[in-house]
Design an enzyme around this catalytic site. Structure first.
Site, PDB file in Angstrom:
ATOM      1  N   TYR A   1       0.813  -1.215   0.000  1.00 38.40           N
ATOM      2  CA  TYR A   1       0.000   0.000   0.000  1.00 38.40           C
ATOM      3  C   TYR A   1       0.846   1.265   0.000  1.00 38.40           C
ATOM      4  O   TYR A   1       0.383   2.316  -0.451  1.00 38.40           O
ATOM      5  CB  TYR A   1      -1.007  -0.032   1.153  1.00 38.40           C
ATOM      6  CG  TYR A   1      -2.212  -0.833   0.748  1.00 38.40           C
ATOM      7  CD1 TYR A   1      -3.188  -0.282  -0.071  1.00 38.40           C
ATOM      8  CD2 TYR A   1      -2.342  -2.165   1.096  1.00 38.40           C
ATOM      9  CE1 TYR A   1      -4.274  -1.020  -0.513  1.00 38.40           C
ATOM     10  CE2 TYR A   1      -3.422  -2.925   0.668  1.00 38.40           C
ATOM     11  CZ  TYR A   1      -4.387  -2.339  -0.141  1.00 38.40           C
ATOM     12  OH  TYR A   1      -5.452  -3.085  -0.595  1.00 38.40           O
ATOM     13  N   GLN A   2       2.058   1.175   0.463  1.00 38.41           N
ATOM     14  CA  GLN A   2       2.951   2.325   0.301  1.00 38.41           C
ATOM     15  C   GLN A   2       3.209   2.573  -1.174  1.00 38.41           C
ATOM     16  O   GLN A   2       3.185   3.725  -1.632  1.00 38.41           O
ATOM     17  CB  GLN A   2       4.275   2.094   1.033  1.00 38.41           C
ATOM     18  CG  GLN A   2       5.217   3.295   0.938  1.00 38.41           C
ATOM     19  CD  GLN A   2       6.429   3.178   1.841  1.00 38.41           C
ATOM     20  OE1 GLN A   2       6.560   2.224   2.595  1.00 38.41           O
ATOM     21  NE2 GLN A   2       7.323   4.128   1.763  1.00 38.41           N
TER      22      GLN A   2
ATOM     23  N   HIS B   1      -5.272  -2.559   6.965  1.00 43.59           N
ATOM     24  CA  HIS B   1      -4.653  -3.593   6.139  1.00 43.59           C
ATOM     25  C   HIS B   1      -3.655  -4.440   6.927  1.00 43.59           C
ATOM     26  O   HIS B   1      -2.942  -5.261   6.355  1.00 43.59           O
ATOM     27  CB  HIS B   1      -3.967  -2.957   4.927  1.00 43.59           C
ATOM     28  CG  HIS B   1      -4.934  -2.443   3.906  1.00 43.59           C
ATOM     29  ND1 HIS B   1      -5.755  -3.280   3.178  1.00 43.59           N
ATOM     30  CD2 HIS B   1      -5.237  -1.180   3.516  1.00 43.59           C
ATOM     31  CE1 HIS B   1      -6.516  -2.548   2.373  1.00 43.59           C
ATOM     32  NE2 HIS B   1      -6.224  -1.280   2.559  1.00 43.59           N
TER      33      HIS B   1
ATOM     34  N   GLU C   1      20.861 -34.038 -13.934  1.00 42.11           N
ATOM     35  CA  GLU C   1      20.364 -35.028 -12.976  1.00 42.11           C
ATOM     36  C   GLU C   1      21.366 -35.288 -11.855  1.00 42.11           C
ATOM     37  O   GLU C   1      21.431 -36.380 -11.294  1.00 42.11           O
ATOM     38  CB  GLU C   1      19.987 -36.332 -13.690  1.00 42.11           C
ATOM     39  CG  GLU C   1      18.857 -36.142 -14.689  1.00 42.11           C
ATOM     40  CD  GLU C   1      18.412 -37.435 -15.351  1.00 42.11           C
ATOM     41  OE1 GLU C   1      19.244 -38.361 -15.459  1.00 42.11           O
ATOM     42  OE2 GLU C   1      17.237 -37.518 -15.743  1.00 42.11           O
TER      43      GLU C   1
END
Length: 751
Positions: free
Chosen positions: A275-276, A430, A681
């Site tokens: 959200y920043q 949040h 492998e």
């Protein structure tokens, strides 16, 4: 007398010059993000700066394609993810870009396109009702929530600024009276619960009102943006779409308050990096517009340049691939390639002493803004001024004053191993209930994960692209994180108001030694009567091929409890040193607090004091070695129970359960080792180098852990549990040996 008269006349003249200059600036367009001077410099450099020219051509192709399709401003009806939502969102992005192209290329087709789109919106908006999808606490008109309406106005303000002089006075009057002012009033005066709070939603609203106020030179709107609505009539208490409190006593409001409260002095934003990243666009765009139009307010420099610090903090909250750590509600895969971080890097470079390290991020982004900041970045790149952006270990404080916990990011080498240790505040609506949680990365690969959020952003089929109910029932829960759960309950009882009153506290942080880096923090409120003290250490031991992580969780309680400590890994189980039983059918581990979403896939009992669990992921082996007692249980889990709509990712975890225990210490090592190639492998170094762990000493003052490797060599790590002074001298006797050291921890290897 003459002298006094002369001084008075001179002062009056200076005031007149200042006011006149401001008046001229107010009438000059463009002047928000693009400026007259900036446009002239851009035009002078067209065809000379490859990165800028490439961006112009890219955006020109996108805008020309939209112009060819024609303008569509449909009547709103959809949630995010639906056509009308997408169309109006696309319109404001393209309009802003078209306006910039008009200024740069001087081609009137772009101004005509923006003008005609705005006039279409004017004709629609004056009779437009509230959006028909009523789910938000603050429904918009063009979109289902005021947040998206604010997005629209932030971008359209820039578009309007760029074509302002192209429009007739009659067109401007029509747009301002019938569209822009009513739009600004609706998202603010008509929706104070949205506008007047400390939250990324309000930041967008504040910036939107301020941006259009700056274009129209409307001082009332500018003041409303900076300081909020002073008498909003809101009652104390309401709840938003995410369960967060809308209004509280002595509520602060406005753009400047949103700069003061959520940001710590280090630039960390309390809602988390996801959200920043989202909020940085309106923060930086409006602050830049204020810098260009009304620099005397000092908005861009507010709180000791916290916005510029925030850019650096954000970049430090990414993994080796540039993806943001999903703290709190955060969508995985969001990275610094997002347009908002292009904006942040460009503005940060231009106004932040032109840090050459930002140019290396810009090179990776391979795009710049179509303004003077983008041109400066492109010129710097062309001149080969870029230097690598090197991310080191960092400790970022949380809280307006930096005294509400924080986030420590420990990095070994060139991000060979990265731990994200969260001891922060709740993080507003949040936030998650995950005190003292951590996640672990190797390069850009998640080793032990933070789940992030439960949302398919803009995917209409999944709840209209909004947060799904499992976000609250799973992602926010304590058991969904790599931290301690007591009695199968959530931290703070899962109560937002209670959680918002508390934060964890840093005990100490030390990254000065390349061999050992440590972060240690305390949590005393998540479970009343229980004290959690977690210490995360990166140890780069001489006899190990790679650094490993030591995790010590010390629990002190007033009475006995049941404890669960989960670790959510990725990949294929390779080996365990304990027997386990897989049930014939799967059932949930519990019925609430997130446990209802965990299938129990297997149950085991320790067969040794050191229990080991190994897995393979993306060509790398990992072993979790943990100190166990005979009464402990090892639970293998998988996310996905009680998930009828398949909203959750089906991912595994291993959990240590310790029942009916009062004081205890969980000691764990997570060790990367070896490799496997499906091409050759070849399986190399597939076994752990750890032989055993031992808790040599534990009391209120000290906790000491002994690590023995398969070659018989030992290491001792000691934590001072009470005294974290860097210069304090300590003495501890264990058995017949005396240990002396200085500082809050000691790392001792056998000779």
């Amino acid at each position: 007398m003459f002298s006094k008269l002369f001084k008075a006349t001179l002062i009056t003249f200076c005031i007149f010059v200042f006011v006149f200059a401001n008046a001229l600036n107010a009438k000059e367009h463009p002047s928000l993000i693009l400026t007259k001077e900036g446009v002239e410099k851009i035009r002078d450099n067209l065809g000379k700066v490859p990165l800028f020219d490439a961006t112009v051509e890219k955006i020109k192709a996108e805008v020309d394609k939209e112009i060819a399709l024609g303008i569509d401003t449909p009547i709103p009806k959809d949630f995010s993810g639906g056509y009308t939502h997408y169309r109006h969102k696309q319109n404001f992005v393209i309009a802003q870009q078209a306006g910039a192209l008009y200024q740069i290329l001087q081609d009137e087709k772009y101004a005509i396109y923006v003008r005609d789109m705005l006039l279409q919106y004017e004709a629609m908006y004056k009779d437009l009702p509230v959006h028909p999808q009523v789910r938000s606490y603050a429904p918009g008109k063009l979109f289902w929530q005021c947040l998206n309406d604010s997005n629209w106005l932030v971008f359209m303000s820039q578009a309007y600024d760029t074509i302002y002089d192209f429009l007739s006075s009659e067109e401007r009057e029509k747009l301002e009276n019938n569209l822009f002012r009513p739009f600004a009033d609706y998202i603010s005066l008509a929706n104070p619960a949205f506008y007047n709070r400390i939250h990324n939603h309000s930041t967008w609203g504040n910036a939107a009102v301020g941006m259009i106020g700056l274009v129209m030179d409307d001082q009332a709107l500018i003041q409303r943006a900076l300081y909020g609505i002073q008498d909003d009539g809101l009652a104390v208490g309401g709840v938003d779409d995410d369960g967060g409190t809308i209004k509280s006593e002595n509520q602060k409001r406005g753009f400047l308050a949103n700069l003061e409260e959520p940001f710590s002095p280090d630039g960390y934003y309390t809602e988390g990096p996801y959200y920043q990243r989202y909020a940085m666009y309106p923060f930086l765009i409006f602050a830049t517009a204020m810098q260009n139009k009304l620099p005397e307010y000092g908005v861009l420099q507010h709180k000791d340049n916290v916005l510029l610090k925030g850019i650096d903090a954000l970049l430090n909250l990414t993994d080796a691939d540039g993806d943001f750590f999903p703290l709190n509600d955060g969508q995985k895969g969001m990275s610094y390639f997002t347009p908002s971080l292009v904006t942040a890097v460009n503005i940060g470079y231009y106004y932040g002493n032109q840090n050459p390290e930002l140019l290396s991020i810009a090179e990776k982004q391979n795009e710049v803004l179509l303004d003077q900041t983008g041109l400066a970045v492109a010129i710097g790149v062309q001149a080969n001024m870029a230097e690598p952006y090197t991310k080191h270990s960092v400790n970022l404080s949380d809280g307006a004053n930096g005294d509400e916990g924080g986030v420590a990011v420990l990095r070994s080498g060139q991000e060979d191993l990265t731990a994200v240790f969260k001891y922060a505040a709740q993080g507003l609506s949040h936030g998650h209930y995950d005190k003292l949680s951590f996640s672990l990365y190797r390069k850009g690969t998640e080793v032990l994960q933070d789940y992030g959020l439960v949302r398919f952003v803009n995917v209409g089929q999944k709840g209209g692209g909004n947060y799904l109910k499992e976000n609250a029932s799973w992602a926010k829960s304590t058991i969904a994180h790599n931290t301690l759960s007591q009695n199968q309950e959530m931290h703070f009882g899962g109560d937002y108001k209670t959680g918002s009153q508390h934060h964890s506290d840093l005990h100490f942080y030390a990254d000065h030694d390349e061999k050992v880096q440590v972060a240690s923090a305390l949590e005393t409120n998540a479970y009343p009567g229980t004290r959690m003290h977690r210490t995360i250490a990166f140890i780069n031991a001489n006899d190990f091929s790679e650094p490993f992580m030591l995790d010590i969780m010390k629990v002190s309680a007033k009475k006995a409890h049941d404890y669960d400590l989960p670790f959510y890994y990725f990949g294929q189980v390779i080996q365990t040193n304990f027997d386990y039983i897989k049930p014939s059918s799967l059932s949930p581990l519990g019925d609430k607090n997130g446990y209802q979403h965990l299938y129990l896939e297997a149950t085991g009992k320790p067969s040794a004091d050191t229990t080991q669990f190994s897995w393979l992921h993306e060509g790398k082996f990992y072993t979790l070695s943990t100190l166990t007692a005979p009464s402990d249980e090892i639970l293998m889990t998988r996310i996905g129970a009680n998930d009828p709509d398949f909203n959750l990712r089906s991912e595994p975890g291993v959990m240590l359960r310790r029942n009916n225990t009062q004081d205890t210490v969980f000691v764990t090592i997570v060790e990367p080792h070896g490799s496997y190639s499906p091409v050759t492998e070849l399986s190399l170094n597939s076994n752990s180098a750890i032989k055993s762990l031992e808790l040599l000493h534990d009391d209120k003052a000290y906790t000491a852990v002994r690590i023995e490797d398969v070659k018989g060599k030992t290491q001792l790590f000691v934590v001072s549990n009470l005294d974290a002074e860097k210069t304090r001298e300590h003495t501890l006797t264990i058995g017949s040996k005396n240990y002396r050291w200085e500082g809050p921890y000691a790392y001792i290897t056998a000779p």
